[in-house]
Design an enzyme around this catalytic site. Structure first.
Site, PDB file in Angstrom:
ATOM      1  N   GLY A 145     -12.966 -14.012   9.016  1.00 22.60           N
ATOM      2  CA  GLY A 145     -12.025 -13.298   8.690  1.00 22.60           C
ATOM      3  C   GLY A 145     -12.189 -12.070   8.858  1.00 22.60           C
ATOM      4  N   GLN A 146     -12.208 -12.067  10.730  1.00 23.39           N
ATOM      5  CA  GLN A 146     -12.199 -11.386  11.275  1.00 23.39           C
ATOM      6  C   GLN A 146     -11.147 -10.853  12.005  1.00 23.39           C
ATOM      7  OE1 GLN A 146     -16.254  -9.595  12.442  1.00 23.39           O
ATOM      8  NE2 GLN A 146     -17.513 -10.462  11.362  1.00 23.39           N
ATOM      9  N   GLY A 147     -10.580  -9.966  12.081  1.00 28.22           N
ATOM     10  CA  GLY A 147      -9.192  -9.885  12.592  1.00 28.22           C
ATOM     11  C   GLY A 147      -9.267 -10.581  14.334  1.00 28.22           C
TER      12      GLY A 147
END
Ligand code: G3D
Ligand code: MG
Length: 193
Positions: free
Chosen positions: A72-74
């Site tokens: 979920g980290q860009g």
């Protein structure tokens, strides 16, 4: 992979796998859900933990699921987008108690739905409105409204309220996903026998 799986794979008998992408913001409950869905004797395979996400596998009755639990980290976006092509079903997990980040979850969902490898496919999407046990949690109907799920017209989707810690709501969701996945991938029908 268990020994029998490896042997049948070696002999060319291994069942066709259905690839399930498990997505959502960090802390939404993806790992907890995947761990609950795995049979208790399943062996988890963390294949690429060093580059920011891991790949895990589990089986639900007759279908094989491969789950990409993404951070979920860009900054890892280009790594996980690479897997969209192979995904045949999506589990999208939302922390129903995190109203502040619901907007970010919606942005991620919209980006996913507009991705060229997802946009034109009737890929089933199961939403878990997770952490329903928390006092701050909004209902699954509210989550559905906040994410504008009614705008998804070209893919089958379903939302389930879940409490991943107790395991509540998970089976209902997976049963739905399994049914839809078989419908959109007729080749998987063999596995039901
Ligand atoms: P992620 O893989 O999406 O990043 P995790 O999320 O599965 O690691 O879960 C993040 C935290 O939320 C964990 O707590 C986990 O126990 C908790 N959690 C997951 N699902 C639920 C739920 O349904 N209800 C509640 N109350 N908590 C949940 P920690 O404390 O380990 O960070
Ligand atoms: Mg995780």
């Amino acid at each position: 992979m268990g020994l029998l799986d490896r042997l049948s794979g070696f002999l060319g008998l291994r069942k066709k796998e259905v690839h399930v992408l498990c997505l959502g913001l960090d802390n939404s409950g993806k790992t907890t859900i995947i761990n609950k869905l795995k049979p208790s004797n399943a062996q988890s395979q963390d294949i690429v933990p060093t580059i920011g996400f891991s790949i895990e596998k589990f089986k639900s009755s007759s279908l094989s699921f491969t789950v990409f639990d993404m951070s979920g980290q860009g900054r890892y976006r280009n790594l996980w987008e690479h897997y969209y092509k192979d995904g045949q079903a999506i589990i999208f997990v939302i922390d129903s108690s995190d109203k502040l980040r619901m907007v970010v979850a919606k942005e991620e969902l919209d980006t996913l739905l507009n991705h060229p490898d997802i946009k034109h496919r009737r890929i089933p999407i199961l939403f878990f409105a997770n952490k329903m046990d928390l006092r701050d949690a909004v209902t699954s109907v509210k989550v559905s409204q906040l994410l504008c799920l009614e705008n998804i017209k070209d893919k089958p989707w379903h939302i389930c309220a879940s409490d991943a810690i107790k395991g509540e709501g998970l089976q209902e969701g997976v049963d739905w996903l399994q049914e839809k996945t078989v419908q959109s991938n007729p080749g998987c029908e063999d596995m039901k026998r």
